[in-house]
Design a protein around this motif. Structure first.
Motif, PDB file in Angstrom:
ATOM      1  N   GLN A   1       2.455   9.543  -6.077  1.00  0.00           N
ATOM      2  CA  GLN A   1       3.187  10.530  -5.812  1.00  0.00           C
ATOM      3  C   GLN A   1       4.411  10.722  -6.960  1.00  0.00           C
ATOM      4  O   GLN A   1       4.861  11.522  -7.209  1.00  0.00           O
ATOM      5  CB  GLN A   1       3.813  10.484  -4.591  1.00  0.00           C
ATOM      6  CG  GLN A   1       2.780  10.787  -3.414  1.00  0.00           C
ATOM      7  CD  GLN A   1       3.106  10.966  -1.864  1.00  0.00           C
ATOM      8  OE1 GLN A   1       4.475  10.755  -1.779  1.00  0.00           O
ATOM      9  NE2 GLN A   1       2.406  10.737  -0.834  1.00  0.00           N
ATOM     10  N   LEU A   2       5.109   9.852  -7.096  1.00  0.00           N
ATOM     11  CA  LEU A   2       6.175   9.744  -8.281  1.00  0.00           C
ATOM     12  C   LEU A   2       5.673  10.181  -9.648  1.00  0.00           C
ATOM     13  O   LEU A   2       6.449  11.094 -10.200  1.00  0.00           O
ATOM     14  CB  LEU A   2       6.910   8.408  -8.352  1.00  0.00           C
ATOM     15  CG  LEU A   2       8.063   8.397  -9.304  1.00  0.00           C
ATOM     16  CD1 LEU A   2       9.177   9.485  -8.900  1.00  0.00           C
ATOM     17  CD2 LEU A   2       8.787   7.107  -9.291  1.00  0.00           C
TER      18      LEU A   2
ATOM     19  N   ASP B   1       0.911  -1.138   0.069  1.00  0.00           N
ATOM     20  CA  ASP B   1      -0.035  -0.115   0.015  1.00  0.00           C
ATOM     21  C   ASP B   1       0.912   1.290   0.064  1.00  0.00           C
ATOM     22  O   ASP B   1       0.362   2.154  -0.698  1.00  0.00           O
ATOM     23  CB  ASP B   1      -0.944  -0.031   1.243  1.00  0.00           C
ATOM     24  CG  ASP B   1      -2.002  -1.076   1.009  1.00  0.00           C
ATOM     25  OD1 ASP B   1      -2.279  -1.601  -0.025  1.00  0.00           O
ATOM     26  OD2 ASP B   1      -2.344  -1.660   2.265  1.00  0.00           O
ATOM     27  N   LYS B   2       1.892   1.146   1.043  1.00  0.00           N
ATOM     28  CA  LYS B   2       2.834   2.371   1.031  1.00  0.00           C
ATOM     29  C   LYS B   2       3.617   2.495  -0.423  1.00  0.00           C
ATOM     30  O   LYS B   2       3.700   3.909  -1.029  1.00  0.00           O
ATOM     31  CB  LYS B   2       3.794   2.221   2.115  1.00  0.00           C
ATOM     32  CG  LYS B   2       3.087   1.789   3.255  1.00  0.00           C
ATOM     33  CD  LYS B   2       2.701   3.318   3.854  1.00  0.00           C
ATOM     34  CE  LYS B   2       2.239   3.075   5.343  1.00  0.00           C
ATOM     35  NZ  LYS B   2       1.624   4.299   5.898  1.00  0.00           N
ATOM     36  N   ILE B   3       4.070   1.517  -1.127  1.00  0.00           N
ATOM     37  CA  ILE B   3       4.503   1.613  -2.259  1.00  0.00           C
ATOM     38  C   ILE B   3       3.548   2.250  -3.362  1.00  0.00           C
ATOM     39  O   ILE B   3       3.949   2.980  -4.235  1.00  0.00           O
ATOM     40  CB  ILE B   3       5.242   0.291  -2.894  1.00  0.00           C
ATOM     41  CG1 ILE B   3       6.341  -0.211  -1.919  1.00  0.00           C
ATOM     42  CG2 ILE B   3       5.404   0.246  -4.406  1.00  0.00           C
ATOM     43  CD1 ILE B   3       6.898  -1.602  -2.109  1.00  0.00           C
TER      44      ILE B   3
ATOM     45  N   LEU C   1      12.195  15.476  -8.109  1.00  0.00           N
ATOM     46  CA  LEU C   1      11.885  14.160  -8.565  1.00  0.00           C
ATOM     47  C   LEU C   1      12.975  12.911  -8.253  1.00  0.00           C
ATOM     48  O   LEU C   1      12.803  11.825  -8.269  1.00  0.00           O
ATOM     49  CB  LEU C   1      12.047  14.320 -10.329  1.00  0.00           C
ATOM     50  CG  LEU C   1      11.999  13.270 -11.124  1.00  0.00           C
ATOM     51  CD1 LEU C   1      10.744  12.701 -10.847  1.00  0.00           C
ATOM     52  CD2 LEU C   1      11.971  13.407 -12.654  1.00  0.00           C
ATOM     53  N   ARG C   2      14.274  13.454  -8.170  1.00  0.00           N
ATOM     54  CA  ARG C   2      15.204  12.336  -7.827  1.00  0.00           C
ATOM     55  C   ARG C   2      15.035  11.845  -6.442  1.00  0.00           C
ATOM     56  O   ARG C   2      15.009  10.544  -6.253  1.00  0.00           O
ATOM     57  CB  ARG C   2      16.767  12.982  -7.875  1.00  0.00           C
ATOM     58  CG  ARG C   2      17.759  12.086  -7.643  1.00  0.00           C
ATOM     59  CD  ARG C   2      19.155  12.481  -7.740  1.00  0.00           C
ATOM     60  NE  ARG C   2      19.495  13.076  -8.785  1.00  0.00           N
ATOM     61  CZ  ARG C   2      19.669  14.523  -9.456  1.00  0.00           C
ATOM     62  NH1 ARG C   2      19.313  15.263  -8.275  1.00  0.00           N
ATOM     63  NH2 ARG C   2      19.862  14.808 -10.539  1.00  0.00           N
TER      64      ARG C   2
ATOM     65  N   TYR D   1      11.041   5.727  -3.778  1.00  0.00           N
ATOM     66  CA  TYR D   1      10.442   4.543  -4.596  1.00  0.00           C
ATOM     67  C   TYR D   1      11.162   3.471  -4.812  1.00  0.00           C
ATOM     68  O   TYR D   1      10.920   2.336  -4.550  1.00  0.00           O
ATOM     69  CB  TYR D   1       9.847   5.257  -5.714  1.00  0.00           C
ATOM     70  CG  TYR D   1       9.021   4.186  -6.521  1.00  0.00           C
ATOM     71  CD1 TYR D   1       7.984   3.532  -6.082  1.00  0.00           C
ATOM     72  CD2 TYR D   1       9.644   3.575  -7.490  1.00  0.00           C
ATOM     73  CE1 TYR D   1       6.986   2.503  -6.995  1.00  0.00           C
ATOM     74  CE2 TYR D   1       8.984   2.298  -8.431  1.00  0.00           C
ATOM     75  CZ  TYR D   1       7.605   2.106  -7.965  1.00  0.00           C
ATOM     76  OH  TYR D   1       6.877   1.086  -8.744  1.00  0.00           O
ATOM     77  N   ASP D   2      12.442   3.424  -5.248  1.00  0.00           N
ATOM     78  CA  ASP D   2      13.486   2.576  -5.505  1.00  0.00           C
ATOM     79  C   ASP D   2      13.869   1.870  -4.227  1.00  0.00           C
ATOM     80  O   ASP D   2      14.013   0.674  -3.995  1.00  0.00           O
ATOM     81  CB  ASP D   2      14.655   3.079  -6.118  1.00  0.00           C
ATOM     82  CG  ASP D   2      14.600   3.487  -7.452  1.00  0.00           C
ATOM     83  OD1 ASP D   2      13.488   3.311  -8.298  1.00  0.00           O
ATOM     84  OD2 ASP D   2      15.035   4.449  -8.074  1.00  0.00           O
TER      85      ASP D   2
END
Length: 493
Positions: free
Chosen positions: A111-112, A103-105, A201-202, A208-209
């Motif tokens: 958002q990404l 869910d968090k991902i 963005l980075r 995310y990564d």
């Protein structure tokens, strides 16, 4: 048939009689008194306790260490290999439930995507803004060129007209200078904006990564070869369905079985006897025939509450000297810590010791004498006797009948060490039995002395006065002693 019934009846009656005789408490006779002999020799002071084996060194198998950074509060165990499994490096150990992280991902992915769109919009806005500024500069160049041409053609115009053209040309040139400055500022502003958007963005992409990497940590693999032992959470080990602490997500360990320790807890009463370096005799409940040795390596300085009672206990760790392939973590051990050894001392079983008035320790000798003793060090079975008993003395192991009302024979050297209320009776209790003699000078037997004491005559001088009173009464004088002496005088008359 009648004969068989008679025989059967006789057997039944016999069984009933035997059972009534055996199980009737009133028919049981008193067993013989049990005695022991005081011995002299080496005495060992021990502290016994129960412990648990564990590896002195181990490699921890951890779950995701950074899960809490992404808002994960609970991690459940879905699958585990059986405890005690021998694994190789890279083998599967456990699977944790990743549903909350999924869910968090997904939220992070949304958002990404929004951040990527914002970045693209910033690039377009910047490009449009700079293009407009460049067009403005080009238009000013055209206007300046046109005004310069107009000025060149106005040489035959009135001076006022020429002056007007010159002013307009100068104004256009100043506008171009300002436009160039603004264009440079717009470029710097666009660079700063794009740097900010790129950084956001980075950062969002890295987060995310990282979450994807954390997701891979929910499948736990063995970092090296060894035996899997699951971590204890409180008093219970990790099992399928357990909740893992996100602040310390330890799931299991791979112990180094070449060096084992026994962890035990010692009562606060005995902890003062235990020191680092003392020898320990270690037994195993799983292998009663094995006897191991060890040494105390650590004694806790701070106690803790025993969960099973109100007592405080202190953790003590003993390292096992031997290497044995049968040793496994979590095995129960019996630990005997050798705290002290005494040479050439007299000792007796603890069952021989009795207490008088909660203050005076005494033993009962075979002749019925209650003898005060000074007790030294003790262990779980025996006690050192510093005064009051000699090697070879025969003592009762339990209180015999007929000693009620007797008082112990006190040791003079202990005067002043007892409670004050017991010191006042000391002269009465410390009388020498050798002074109890018959008129012919022969010593009285212990039974005779005891009968006199039961009648209230506790001092040989009382007996002497009584005898003197009896002699005086024969001469017509009144006895000066108690009722016992008076009766003796009457008997003499």
């Amino acid at each position: 048939m009648k004969k068989k019934l008679i025989i059967f009846g006789v057997v039944v009656v016999t069984v009933i009689i035997v059972a009534a005789t055996v199980f009737n408490p009133s028919s049981a006779e008193e067993g013989p008194a049990l005695f022991t002999t005081a011995e002299r020799g080496e005495f060992t002071v021990e502290v016994t306790s129960t412990g648990e084996l564990s590896a002195e060194r181990s490699t921890k198998i951890m779950g995701p260490l950074n899960a809490r950074e992404y808002g994960i509060r609970q991690i459940s165990v879905q699958r585990l290999v059986e405890e005690g499994t021998q694994v190789r490096e890279g083998d599967f150990v456990a699977q944790l439930d990743p549903s909350e992280l999924y869910d968090k991902i997904q939220q992070e992915k949304d958002q990404l995507d929004a951040q990527i769109a914002e970045f693209d919009n910033a690039k377009i806005d910047t490009a449009l803004t700079l293009r407009a500024e460049r067009d403005k500069l080009i238009n000013l160049d055209y206007q300046i060129e046109e005004k310069q041409l107009q000025l060149d053609q106005s040489q035959y115009e009135p001076p006022a007209t020429i002056k007007k053209y010159e002013n307009e040309l100068e104004k256009l040139q100043r506008d171009k200078v300002r436009a160039k400055e603004e264009y440079q500022l717009k470029i710097e502003q666009a660079k700063a904006k794009m740097i900010e958007e790129t950084s956001d963005l980075r950062r969002r992409q890295n987060r995310y990564d990282d979450m994807q990497e954390v997701l891979s940590d929910f499948t736990i693999m063995a970092p090296q070869a060894g035996m899997v032992i699951y971590t204890k959470m409180g008093s219970e080990r990790v099992v399928e369905g357990s909740q893992i602490n996100v602040w310390n997500p330890e799931v299991a360990e791979l112990p180094d079985l070449s060096s084992m320790i026994s962890t035990t807890f010692i009562n606060e009463v005995d902890i003062r006897k235990v020191k680092v370096g003392q020898q320990v005799e270690i037994g195993l409940d799983a292998f009663p025939e094995k006897r191991l040795s060890g040494r105390v390596t650590r004694v806790a300085r701070v106690g803790q509450q025993n969960p099973n009672s109100d007592a405080k206990v202190f953790e003590v760790i003993a390292r096992v000297n031997e290497r044995d392939g049968d040793l496994r973590p979590a095995m129960t051990t019996s630990n005997i810590i050798i705290t002290q050894k005494l040479e050439d001392v007299v000792y007796v079983p603890l069952e021989c010791l009795n207490t008088y008035n909660d203050s005076i320790n005494y033993v009962i000798k075979k002749n019925g004498t209650l003898q005060e003793v000074k007790v030294g060090l003790t262990n779980s079975n025996e006690a050192v006797i510093e005064m009051g008993v000699e090697e070879g003395d025969v003592l009762y192991l339990s209180r015999p009948e007929g000693i009620e009302g007797k008082e112990p024979k006190l040791i003079p050297e202990l005067n002043g060490t007892r409670n004050q209320k017991y010191e006042v009776t000391e002269p009465e209790n410390m009388l020498d039995d050798s002074k109890w003699v018959l008129p012919n000078g022969q010593p009285m037997s212990e039974d005779m002395i005891q009968r006199l004491k039961d009648r209230g005559i506790t001092d040989p001088s009382q007996l002497q006065n009584m005898m003197n009173g009896r002699g005086s009464s024969r001469g017509g004088q009144r006895p000066q002693s108690g009722s016992g002496a008076a009766r003796s005088g009457q008997a003499g008359n």
